[in-house]
Design a protein around this motif. Structure first.
Motif, PDB file in Angstrom:
ATOM      1  N   HIS A   1      19.440 -10.449 -18.430  1.00 28.92           N
ATOM      2  CA  HIS A   1      19.399  -9.666 -17.192  1.00 28.92           C
ATOM      3  C   HIS A   1      19.485 -10.578 -15.969  1.00 28.92           C
ATOM      4  N   ARG A   2      18.711 -11.683 -15.984  1.00 32.66           N
ATOM      5  CA  ARG A   2      18.736 -12.619 -14.858  1.00 32.66           C
ATOM      6  C   ARG A   2      20.114 -13.240 -14.698  1.00 32.66           C
ATOM      7  N   LEU A   3      20.720 -13.613 -15.849  1.00 29.81           N
ATOM      8  CA  LEU A   3      22.028 -14.251 -15.809  1.00 29.81           C
ATOM      9  C   LEU A   3      23.070 -13.294 -15.242  1.00 29.81           C
ATOM     10  N   THR A   4      22.990 -12.045 -15.647  1.00 31.01           N
ATOM     11  CA  THR A   4      23.956 -11.055 -15.167  1.00 31.01           C
ATOM     12  C   THR A   4      23.816 -10.837 -13.661  1.00 31.01           C
ATOM     13  N   GLU A   5      22.583 -10.736 -13.218  1.00 32.13           N
ATOM     14  CA  GLU A   5      22.368 -10.555 -11.777  1.00 32.13           C
ATOM     15  C   GLU A   5      22.913 -11.747 -10.988  1.00 32.13           C
ATOM     16  N   LYS A   6      22.646 -12.942 -11.539  1.00 29.62           N
ATOM     17  CA  LYS A   6      23.055 -14.164 -10.823  1.00 29.62           C
ATOM     18  C   LYS A   6      24.574 -14.257 -10.714  1.00 29.62           C
ATOM     19  N   ILE A   7      25.275 -14.076 -11.812  1.00 27.76           N
ATOM     20  CA  ILE A   7      26.722 -14.269 -11.779  1.00 27.76           C
ATOM     21  C   ILE A   7      27.432 -13.138 -11.050  1.00 27.76           C
ATOM     22  N   ASN A   8      26.805 -11.922 -11.043  1.00 33.93           N
ATOM     23  CA  ASN A   8      27.434 -10.808 -10.330  1.00 33.93           C
ATOM     24  C   ASN A   8      27.460 -11.036  -8.819  1.00 33.93           C
ATOM     25  N   LYS A   9      26.569 -11.898  -8.351  1.00 40.27           N
ATOM     26  CA  LYS A   9      26.567 -12.212  -6.913  1.00 40.27           C
ATOM     27  C   LYS A   9      27.861 -12.917  -6.490  1.00 40.27           C
ATOM     28  N   TYR A  10      28.494 -13.626  -7.463  1.00 42.34           N
ATOM     29  CA  TYR A  10      29.740 -14.323  -7.144  1.00 42.34           C
ATOM     30  C   TYR A  10      30.900 -13.329  -6.982  1.00 42.34           C
ATOM     31  N   THR A  11      30.775 -12.166  -7.574  1.00 45.21           N
ATOM     32  CA  THR A  11      31.863 -11.177  -7.469  1.00 45.21           C
ATOM     33  C   THR A  11      31.658 -10.223  -6.310  1.00 45.21           C
ATOM     34  N   THR A  12      30.458 -10.241  -5.716  1.00 45.34           N
ATOM     35  CA  THR A  12      30.181  -9.297  -4.622  1.00 45.34           C
ATOM     36  C   THR A  12      29.811  -9.993  -3.314  1.00 45.34           C
ATOM     37  N   GLY A  13      29.466 -11.306  -3.400  1.00 45.06           N
ATOM     38  CA  GLY A  13      29.015 -12.011  -2.198  1.00 45.06           C
ATOM     39  C   GLY A  13      30.137 -12.753  -1.485  1.00 45.06           C
ATOM     40  N   ALA A  14      29.741 -13.820  -0.783  1.00 47.15           N
ATOM     41  CA  ALA A  14      30.692 -14.602   0.027  1.00 47.15           C
ATOM     42  C   ALA A  14      31.726 -15.309  -0.823  1.00 47.15           C
ATOM     43  N   ALA A  15      31.334 -15.654  -2.092  1.00 47.92           N
ATOM     44  CA  ALA A  15      32.260 -16.393  -2.961  1.00 47.92           C
ATOM     45  C   ALA A  15      33.379 -15.514  -3.495  1.00 47.92           C
TER      46      ALA A  15
ATOM     47  N   PRO B   1       5.891 -10.732 -34.833  1.00 45.88           N
ATOM     48  CA  PRO B   1       5.551 -10.875 -33.404  1.00 45.88           C
ATOM     49  C   PRO B   1       6.446 -11.894 -32.703  1.00 45.88           C
ATOM     50  N   GLU B   2       6.785 -13.002 -33.412  1.00 46.23           N
ATOM     51  CA  GLU B   2       7.613 -14.047 -32.815  1.00 46.23           C
ATOM     52  C   GLU B   2       9.010 -13.524 -32.512  1.00 46.23           C
ATOM     53  N   LEU B   3       9.561 -12.745 -33.435  1.00 44.65           N
ATOM     54  CA  LEU B   3      10.894 -12.186 -33.200  1.00 44.65           C
ATOM     55  C   LEU B   3      10.867 -11.228 -32.017  1.00 44.65           C
ATOM     56  N   GLY B   4       9.815 -10.435 -31.913  1.00 47.96           N
ATOM     57  CA  GLY B   4       9.702  -9.530 -30.781  1.00 47.96           C
ATOM     58  C   GLY B   4       9.644 -10.276 -29.460  1.00 47.96           C
ATOM     59  N   ARG B   5       8.886 -11.412 -29.432  1.00 50.67           N
ATOM     60  CA  ARG B   5       8.777 -12.205 -28.208  1.00 50.67           C
ATOM     61  C   ARG B   5      10.112 -12.832 -27.841  1.00 50.67           C
ATOM     62  N   LEU B   6      10.805 -13.410 -28.827  1.00 49.12           N
ATOM     63  CA  LEU B   6      12.083 -14.064 -28.568  1.00 49.12           C
ATOM     64  C   LEU B   6      13.120 -13.064 -28.054  1.00 49.12           C
ATOM     65  N   ARG B   7      13.180 -11.895 -28.641  1.00 43.32           N
ATOM     66  CA  ARG B   7      14.180 -10.905 -28.209  1.00 43.32           C
ATOM     67  C   ARG B   7      13.862 -10.380 -26.809  1.00 43.32           C
ATOM     68  N   LYS B   8      12.575 -10.331 -26.461  1.00 36.98           N
ATOM     69  CA  LYS B   8      12.216  -9.946 -25.098  1.00 36.98           C
ATOM     70  C   LYS B   8      12.700 -11.000 -24.112  1.00 36.98           C
ATOM     71  N   ASN B   9      12.521 -12.299 -24.468  1.00 37.88           N
ATOM     72  CA  ASN B   9      13.009 -13.389 -23.616  1.00 37.88           C
ATOM     73  C   ASN B   9      14.520 -13.325 -23.454  1.00 37.88           C
ATOM     74  N   ILE B  10      15.198 -13.028 -24.557  1.00 36.77           N
ATOM     75  CA  ILE B  10      16.666 -12.951 -24.505  1.00 36.77           C
ATOM     76  C   ILE B  10      17.105 -11.839 -23.566  1.00 36.77           C
ATOM     77  N   ARG B  11      16.428 -10.706 -23.665  1.00 33.99           N
ATOM     78  CA  ARG B  11      16.801  -9.591 -22.785  1.00 33.99           C
ATOM     79  C   ARG B  11      16.556  -9.940 -21.319  1.00 33.99           C
ATOM     80  N   ASN B  12      15.421 -10.595 -21.061  1.00 38.03           N
ATOM     81  CA  ASN B  12      15.114 -10.986 -19.681  1.00 38.03           C
ATOM     82  C   ASN B  12      16.120 -12.001 -19.153  1.00 38.03           C
ATOM     83  N   SER B  13      16.416 -13.014 -19.978  1.00 37.72           N
ATOM     84  CA  SER B  13      17.358 -14.058 -19.559  1.00 37.72           C
ATOM     85  C   SER B  13      18.743 -13.469 -19.329  1.00 37.72           C
TER      86      SER B  13
END
Length: 756
Positions: free
Chosen positions: A139-153, A125-137
């Protein structure tokens, strides 16, 4: 895979008990593989050392753990299969008792790892929880940094892309805009015009991702460590089981190899004995290879093979050696039938042994091998010598070869040797325990036939082969002129011996064919006798039943008449008497239907004696009494068959054969045949000899059944069956005419027969 490794290390055993065990194992595997869908052993890897490592506290990687789990699951299937077959397959069952069966550990491995050794999310169960967190993090990181390639920066970047440096997500920022993107610089371009910056808001998410990945790695390590500990608790036993599984895989491979060429697991024989019937070298195409049949052992301990170059002498030596080696490895051999005893050693000197490194000539190389064999020789050793004594002066070489063969015979070895020396052929012909053999040579085509001939030496045919291979005729004639008179006479004698051997073999083959045909005729006659006896009994039973029914009716009518007599007056007595007379006549007729046969048959059997011609009632055929009757039976020759027949079934031809006997037997046979007769016989795909027997039986039965015409399907092909069919119907006495089938009847592939 482990079985493949064991196969590459397999060597013949010289321990009789080991050889018998190997052959018993292979025999059981052949029987087992014939009837069951077997669990796969081919996927078992050699992970024995990994099991030992785990038993010492080591942690194994995921792929190795999965391979161990797979091996244990297969072993479990075999344990369950062989547990129920311990009586039929005792050797294989005994091998399976070393398999380690731990279903809980197998389940834990398969629940935690995939086939590539990757740890599954469901491993904990712990491994399943950790891998879910990794996938979420992620995804968030990718969305955040992609804003620098498409936004004002985007205008601050040298390229609108996201890349990684040191495991961190970064964007390529132009040096002059460095201060406009807040973050950590991880790298710069070689020109200094671009810096790779991890934005600060991305950096915080990246830290959380790094922490989750570290926790995931720790959890994966814990899972692998726990699984390794479960394996390590029984590592030694699991390793032993995996080794046994590899051995079982090898045993089954032997059985499958035998299946591939319909091989024969050699029958046991006395030590030093070999008998091969229609054997083939295992590496030759069975469709092309000429079968080999030979026997050695007992009174004959040395075979001396002569004959032309490229005639098959070396292949014969190798075939014998391979058959013995395969037998002592427990492997079926490619032959129709073999008997091979135990050999204490296998020595082979075949091929060119010259060596520049060891300063060995061809002759020296051969002599070193032979010397080693003689020094270490034990009784019942197999020795194979190719071109014994060759490579030196012919006179000295022949003398040396003779001495070597004598020494091997004294050492009680079984020797198969090839040679071109004429002196050795004469020596073998006059020495006890030696047998001359040869490879056949076709005098017309001047080519070897590769047929092995026992009991006769062969000529080398060197001059004929040289001429066929393009040597000028003047060279051949010069060589012939240089041959001495004695050598020419010996060569001519050998050629005559070869021709005589061919004629003898052809005569023997014809004798075997005729003997086989006679046995088949005897079987057919015996079968016909059994059929006739069955019909006679059936007919007799029917007659008895009919008589009993008729007598029952007579008794009933008689009883009724007697009742009428009691009640009737004098005026009706005459009518009743007439009715009684009628019943009496009916009873006499019923009795006559049975008694004449018995009385006449009894009269006939009273005259039966040796040399008497008789009628066999069951067959409705004449026969000859071969000996004086004894115990109520006599030996009768009926056609090609000899059979014992009861005297009551024989009628002397001197006594008129009762017509009713013949008619009833004939009608019974005709009725039986008419009920089972077919109007068509299909012989396609049947060998000519077997087809001829089928056709003769079919014509006889069709004629007996009263059929007017029949259809025989023999196909077109090469015309062999068609020609046999024409010959057979042409000589059959019951056939009126025959013709090819019409286009709608099968054309030339069919013969239509009309009976008289």
């Amino acid at each position: 895979m482990l079985g493949r490794a064991f196969a590459s290390e397999l060597l013949p055993s010289f321990d009789p008990k080991v050889v018998e065990t190997r052959k018993a194992e292979t025999s059981e595997a052949i029987e087992l593989a014939n009837g069951d869908l077997l669990p796969p052993l081919g996927g078992i890897h050699d992970v024995r050392q990994a099991c030992i490592k785990a038993s010492k506290g080591g942690t194994l990687d995921g792929l190795t753990l999965y391979q161990i789990g797979f091996a244990m699951s297969v072993m479990r299937q075999w344990v369950q299969l062989l547990r129920s077959k311990s009586f039929q397959h005792p050797h294989l069952h005994e091998l399976s008792t070393t398999f380690f069966d731990d279903p809980k550990t197998v389940t834990a491995i398969f629940d935690s790892l995939d086939s590539g050794g990757e740890v599954l999310d469901s491993a904990s169960p712990e491994l399943g929880r950790l891998r879910k967190n990794i996938r979420n993090s992620t995804h968030r990181l990718t969305e955040k940094i992609n804003k620098y390639t498409t936004g004002a920066a985007r205008d601050y970047l040298s390229d609108p892309i996201v890349t990684q440096r040191n495991g961190r997500y970064v964007v390529p920022v132009k040096s002059e805009h460095r201060a406009k993107v807040k973050g950590i610089v991880h790298d710069s371009s070689s020109s200094g015009q671009t810096v790779y910056i991890e934005p600060m808001d991305v950096h915080e998410i990246g830290n959380a991702l790094r922490q989750a990945e570290a926790q995931e790695a720790a959890e994966v390590a814990r899972i692998l460590r726990n699984l390794s500990e479960r394996i390590g608790a029984n590592g030694g036993q699991i390793a032993v089981g995996i080794e046994s599984a590899g051995k079982l895989d090898l045993i089954l491979a032997k059985a499958r190899y035998g299946f591939s060429f319909n091989g024969d697991l050699a029958a046991s024989a006395p030590p030093g004995f070999i008998k091969i019937e229609r054997g083939r070298h295992p590496l030759l195409d069975e469709q092309v290879a000429v079968p080999l049949s030979l026997q050695i052992g007992g009174d004959v301990t040395t075979l001396l093979i002569t004959g032309p170059n490229t005639g098959g002498k070396t292949v014969t030596l190798k075939t014998v050696g391979l058959f013995v080696t395969m037998n002592q490895c427990g492997i079926p051999v490619p032959a129709s039938r073999t008997k091979i005893g135990m050999f204490s050693q296998i020595w082979a000197d075949i091929g060119d042994e010259q060596s520049l490194q060891q300063s060995l000539s061809t002759f020296s190389g051969h002599i070193r091998n032979i010397a080693e064999a003689i020094r270490s020789l034990t009784p019942n050793a197999l020795v194979l010598l190719d071109e014994v004594g060759a490579g030196t002066d012919p006179q000295e070489g022949a003398a040396l070869a003779r001495a070597v063969l004598i020494e091997l015979q004294r050492g009680k070895a079984i020797t198969v040797a090839s040679t071109h020396y004429g002196e050795l052929k004469l020596f073998a012909a006059n020495t006890e325990g030696f047998l001359n053999c040869s490879m056949e040579f076709d005098q017309k085509s001047l080519k070897p036939t590769y047929v092995f001939l026992e009991g006769t030496p062969g000529s080398s045919h060197a001059l004929k082969i040289a001429e066929r291979n393009g040597l000028p005729k003047r060279v051949i004639e010069l060589a012939q002129a240089d041959q001495g008179v004695e050598e020419k006479d010996i060569a001519a004698m050998l050629e005559q011996l070869e021709l005589a051997q061919k004629r003898a073999q052809k005569a023997q083959s014809e004798a075997d064919r005729l003997a086989h045909k006679l046995r088949e005729e005897e079987k057919r006659a015996a079968k016909a006798l059994e059929e006739a006896e069955r019909i006679r009994k059936t007919t007799k039973q029917a007659i008895v039943a009919e008589v009993e029914e008729e007598m029952r009716r007579i008794r009933v009518e008689s009883a009724e008449l007697f009742e009428q007599i009691k009640k009737a007056g004098a005026t009706s007595t005459n009518d009743i008497r007439e009715k009684l007379k009628t019943l009496q006549r009916r009873g006499a007729e019923v009795a006559d239907r049975v008694r004449p046969e018995e009385s006449q048959a009894a009269a006939g059997t009273a005259r039966i004696a040796k040399g008497q011609t008789v009628m066999v009632r069951n067959l409705n055929q004449k026969g000859l009494i071969l000996d004086d009757p004894k115990d109520g039976r006599a030996t009768v020759q009926v056609g090609p068959a000899k059979m014992k027949i009861a005297l009551e079934d024989l009628i002397s031809v001197e006594v008129p054969v009762p017509t009713k006997v013949i008619q009833k037997a004939s009608k019974g046979v005709i009725l039986q045949k008419a009920q089972t007769a077919h109007t068509e016989l299909d012989m396609r795909g049947v060998r000519a000899e077997e087809a001829e027997h089928l056709l003769e039986n079919f014509l006889d039965e069709s004629l007996l059944a009263g059929l007017e015409n029949v259809r025989i399907v023999h196909g077109k092909g090469e015309g062999i069956l068609r020609e046999m069919t024409r010959n057979c119907v042409r000589r059959h006495k019951g056939v009126q005419n025959y013709r090819d089938g019409d286009s709608n009847e099968g054309g030339h592939g069919v013969t239509i027969v009309t009976f008289k």
